[in-house]
Scaffold this active site. Structure first.
Site, PDB file in Angstrom:
ATOM      1  N   CYS A  13       0.249  60.834  17.927  1.00 50.63           N
ATOM      2  CA  CYS A  13       0.854  59.841  17.041  1.00 50.63           C
ATOM      3  C   CYS A  13       2.156  59.332  17.636  1.00 50.63           C
ATOM      4  O   CYS A  13       2.576  59.755  18.714  1.00 50.63           O
ATOM      5  CB  CYS A  13       1.105  60.429  15.653  1.00 50.63           C
ATOM      6  SG  CYS A  13       2.320  61.762  15.654  1.00 50.63           S
ATOM      7  N   CYS A  16       4.883  61.792  18.809  1.00 50.98           N
ATOM      8  CA  CYS A  16       4.735  62.359  20.154  1.00 50.98           C
ATOM      9  C   CYS A  16       5.372  61.430  21.187  1.00 50.98           C
ATOM     10  O   CYS A  16       6.087  61.881  22.092  1.00 50.98           O
ATOM     11  CB  CYS A  16       3.256  62.546  20.495  1.00 50.98           C
ATOM     12  SG  CYS A  16       2.343  63.589  19.336  1.00 50.98           S
ATOM     13  N   ASP A 423       9.133  21.972  36.764  1.00 51.02           N
ATOM     14  CA  ASP A 423       9.347  21.437  38.099  1.00 51.02           C
ATOM     15  C   ASP A 423       8.280  20.372  38.342  1.00 51.02           C
ATOM     16  O   ASP A 423       7.160  20.483  37.840  1.00 51.02           O
ATOM     17  CB  ASP A 423       9.223  22.568  39.124  1.00 51.02           C
ATOM     18  CG  ASP A 423       9.264  22.056  40.545  1.00 51.02           C
ATOM     19  OD1 ASP A 423      10.234  21.366  40.890  1.00 51.02           O
ATOM     20  OD2 ASP A 423       8.309  22.325  41.296  1.00 51.02           O
ATOM     21  N   ASP A 622       6.685  26.795  41.042  1.00 48.09           N
ATOM     22  CA  ASP A 622       5.737  27.413  41.962  1.00 48.09           C
ATOM     23  C   ASP A 622       6.061  28.869  42.251  1.00 48.09           C
ATOM     24  O   ASP A 622       5.335  29.536  42.968  1.00 48.09           O
ATOM     25  CB  ASP A 622       5.650  26.624  43.271  1.00 48.09           C
ATOM     26  CG  ASP A 622       6.976  26.589  44.019  1.00 48.09           C
ATOM     27  OD1 ASP A 622       7.889  27.353  43.666  1.00 48.09           O
ATOM     28  OD2 ASP A 622       7.093  25.790  44.962  1.00 48.09           O
TER      29      ASP A 622
END
Length: 734
Positions: A13, A16, A423, A622
């Site tokens: 769970c 933990c 761009d 890019d």
């Protein structure tokens, strides 16, 4: 800093997860750790000069869990399948034995030996089917900790042990040998049914989580299991793992290409849609690169392996998705803080409920029922699964479409974007010039293009190559050329056949004293307004025509910009081109705001300006020339061909180089965040309402006291609901 992944067994769970992260993050040399309950693994970033992975894993072991290095996916799948089979067997036995126990108990059936029969049926359910819960709780208790197993073990143990105690020492013990033993104080049915419901819930949860990882399996399934390698003068079929760099491989029609490499002999058309998104196969010849896991369609060829194993493009994509799925979104922090104190708080509430019931004159049976129901209905699992399952499915859904988020944080930030800077070159436009128009002052258009292309064929300038490419696409024959001379910054000069040809800008024509007809002069102005580069063509001292060349928008750019604006984003074009060209491109694709004449080093500053006032700004480029701006943006989108996955250059990498995928990424982010919020709402509301009801707050008004059996069913349903809600992302339209 070094980043490593390791597996963690024994987590049940969110508590933990919180314990592991808290303990490991305190180790000297550890920068951060993200533990993923859904995938049962942890990714840790640490300084190898100060601490090693073994010490980190030992710390996890010391908490009562078992940390181990990653294993081969096939071996891991085998382990999971074996564990799942055992879990199914435990559930089958629990269901088969719990059903008669529940029927006998709830129907009030009495007969000689009834209590002993219930004990006999319940004991294997608790001690064998429920053994993992008790083992897990004991393991953590030895380290002073508690988790979901603790709640189940205490609840089931109390119901089971309490029933045995009542059999031996309770009011009905004296009549134990009578024909009719009293059923009213025994809770065997609660213990048995709780185990059965919890096991069912975990089976359904495992199944759902398995669907959440389908994207990774689908990517890995693209790899062929074997490859044909040329060794010792012959052809041998070997496992893919045995292929080494520089091995020579044979690929036949219909084969998947095993690894990344370069063709050394033969030709073919390769379907690279997995990476590029282009459905039309691409022609590949000797010297061309090919990508592993793509499909060879028609021809046969021999290739040399250049990247194998984890270095291939496919494995880079898989690794990127896995790392993102293992990361955390900031929205998960609230659930983490609650999970850290959840189990102790629930145990305290159960103890208080028991005491209050007795203090107010309630029976021992009612007090026990309330306490056990509180322990059983509480579900930290739902909290722990709310965020990671949605992230896993959402990130996997993106990967199937070529959208790679670097982390959960990147996915969360994407949904908040208000401005998107684009761009121009290679993002909005094709990134290479193309012939957009031609006007012949004498002869035909084809005659003009053939003359210009013949003169340009020796030039390496992109504009010259665009002219030559256009001529070849029209099937025009190029004449031999001699006396070629590149006039830097102006154009070219060459002799084509018996004519001296000059190509260049208006300044070159003026310098050579060549008059430009009025008709061409007007077209020159029109081309400039449209953002095209005009090329005047002269032969033997007279202007014979004009060509127009431009870096044209991608076919999908206008549609993409429209989608982005529909999503409510302000779209801005950033380019180094002069204002007239930039404005022309912007008008063609529907962008209203343009920042022109921006040098590469100035782009990051422009992004900072857009961020003023706290606005969230994304940047699409890019991923290489635009790296500073991508890093400055709240979310950077790198458009790449896929052979160079720019994971480090941006928060999001779009493999298909399609601007529409930016809009798809934003839509996916928004839907994923909506699902996460729904999951957290379900988990919090379930616990906030369920725990008080289980404690009996409604009993004074309605007489209702929740049965532990109903509580266990609700607890199992809460986790399944959260995971199932996340799975809706698999079918979301992007």
């Amino acid at each position: 800093m070094q980043s490593e992944l390791f597996l963690v067994e024994g987590m049940e769970c969110a508590s933990c997860v919180a314990r592991i992260e808290k303990a490991v993050s305190r180790l000297e040399g550890v920068d951060r750790i993200h533990v993923n309950l859904a995938t049962r693994d942890a990714r840790v970033r640490f300084d190898p000069a100060r601490i090693d992975l073994r010490r980190i894993m030992d710390r996890v072991d010391a908490l009562g869990f078992h940390a181990r290095p990653p294993v081969d996916p096939a071996a891991l799948a085998t382990d999971h399948a074996r564990a799942h089979r055992l879990k199914r067997l435990r559930f089958a036995v629990a269901a088969a034995l719990a059903l008669p126990v529940a029927i006998i108990s709830m129907a009030g059936v009495t007969f000689a030996g009834r209590d002993m029969l219930l004990l006999a049926l319940t004991t294997p359910v608790v001690l064998w089917c429920g053994a993992p819960f008790f083992a897990g709780a004991w393991k953590l208790a030895r380290h002073g900790a508690a988790d979901m197993n603790t709640l189940i073990a205490i609840g089931v143990g109390a119901a089971y042990a309490g029933s045995i105690a009542l059999m031996l020492f309770g009011p009905s013990a004296a009549s134990a040998h009578a024909a009719h033993a009293s059923p009213h104080h025994l809770y065997f049915e609660a213990a048995a049914v709780i185990i059965a419901f919890v096991l069912l819930g975990r089976l359904l949860e495992d199944r759902a989580k398995g669907k959440a990882t389908e994207a990774i399996r689908a990517l890995l399934d693209r790899q062929p299991p074997t490859a044909r390698v040329v060794r010792d003068g012959g052809e041998a079929e070997v496992p893919l793992a045995d292929v080494a760099v520089d091995d020579v491989l044979i690929v036949r029609p219909g084969d998947k290409i095993p690894v990344d490499g370069v063709i050394v002999d033969g030709r073919s058309a390769v379907d690279e849609s997995m990476v590029t998104g282009e459905s039309i196969p691409v022609d590949r010849a000797p010297g061309d690169e090919v990508i592993g896991a793509t499909l060879n369609t028609t021809g046969s060829f021999t290739m040399r392996a250049t990247r194998v194993g984890a270095a291939t493009v496919l494995q880079q994509i898989v690794r990127a998705v896995q790392e993102a799925q293992g990361s955390k979104a900031p929205i998960a922090q609230l659930a983490d803080r609650v999970a850290a104190v959840f189990v102790p708080a629930v145990i305290a509430i159960a103890a208080v409920s028991f005491a209050v019931w007795l203090a107010l004159g309630g029976s021992l049976g009612d007090a026990s029922t309330a306490a056990v129901s509180v322990l059983i209905i509480a579900c930290p699992c739902a909290l722990g699964l709310a965020t990671p399952t949605a992230l896993m499915v959402g990130l996997g859904r993106g990967a199937r479409q070529g959208i790679l988020f670097r982390s959960g944080e990147a996915l969360e930030c994407t949904h908040e974007l208000e401005v998107l800077a684009l761009d121009k070159t290679g993002t909005v436009t094709r990134g290479e010039p193309a012939l957009t128009g031609l006007i012949a002052a004498e002869g035909t258009d084809d005659d003009l293009l053939a003359l210009a292309a013949s003169a340009e064929q020796r030039s390496e300038h992109p504009i010259a190559q665009a002219v030559v490419r256009a001529a070849r696409e029209r099937g025009l024959a190029l004449e031999p050329v001699h006396g070629f001379l590149a006039l830097e910054g102006h154009g070219v000069e060459a002799v084509v056949g018996d004519r001296r040809v000059l190509l260049g800008n208006p300044a070159l024509m003026a310098q050579r004293g060549i008059a430009v007809p009025a008709s061409l002069g007007q077209r020159l102005d029109d081309s400039a307004v449209q953002g095209h580069t005009p090329i005047l063509v002269a032969a033997d001292g007279a202007a014979v025509g004009m060509l127009a060349v431009a870096d044209t928008p991608k076919p999908t750019s206008r549609e993409a910009v429209a989608e982005l604006r529909t999503l409510g984003l302000d779209v801005v074009l950033i380019t180094g081109d002069h204002a007239r060209t930039a404005a022309a491109i912007a008008s063609q694709v529907g962008i209203e705001r343009v920042l022109a004449d921006v040098r590469p080093r100035e782009k990051a500053e422009r992004v900072r300006e857009l961020q003023r006032g706290g606005r969230r700004v994304g940047m699409a480029g890019d991923g290489i020339n635009d790296a500073p701006a991508l890093a400055q943006a709240d979310v950077g989108f790198a458009l790449g061909s896929g052979t160079d996955v720019a994971i480090e250059a941006a928060a999001v990498t779009l493999l298909h180089s399609d601007l529409r995928d930016v809009a798809a990424a934003i839509r996916l982010s928004r839907v994923t965040m909506r699902i996460i919020r729904q999951n957290l709402f379900l988990a919090f509301v379930y616990n906030v309402l369920g725990i008080p009801i289980a404690a009996g707050v409604l009993h004074p008004f309605t007489g209702l006291l929740l049965s532990p059996m109903i509580a266990s069913a609700a607890m199992a349903a809460s986790s399944v609901c959260v995971v199932s809600n996340s799975l809706r992302l698999r079918s979301v339209a992007l």
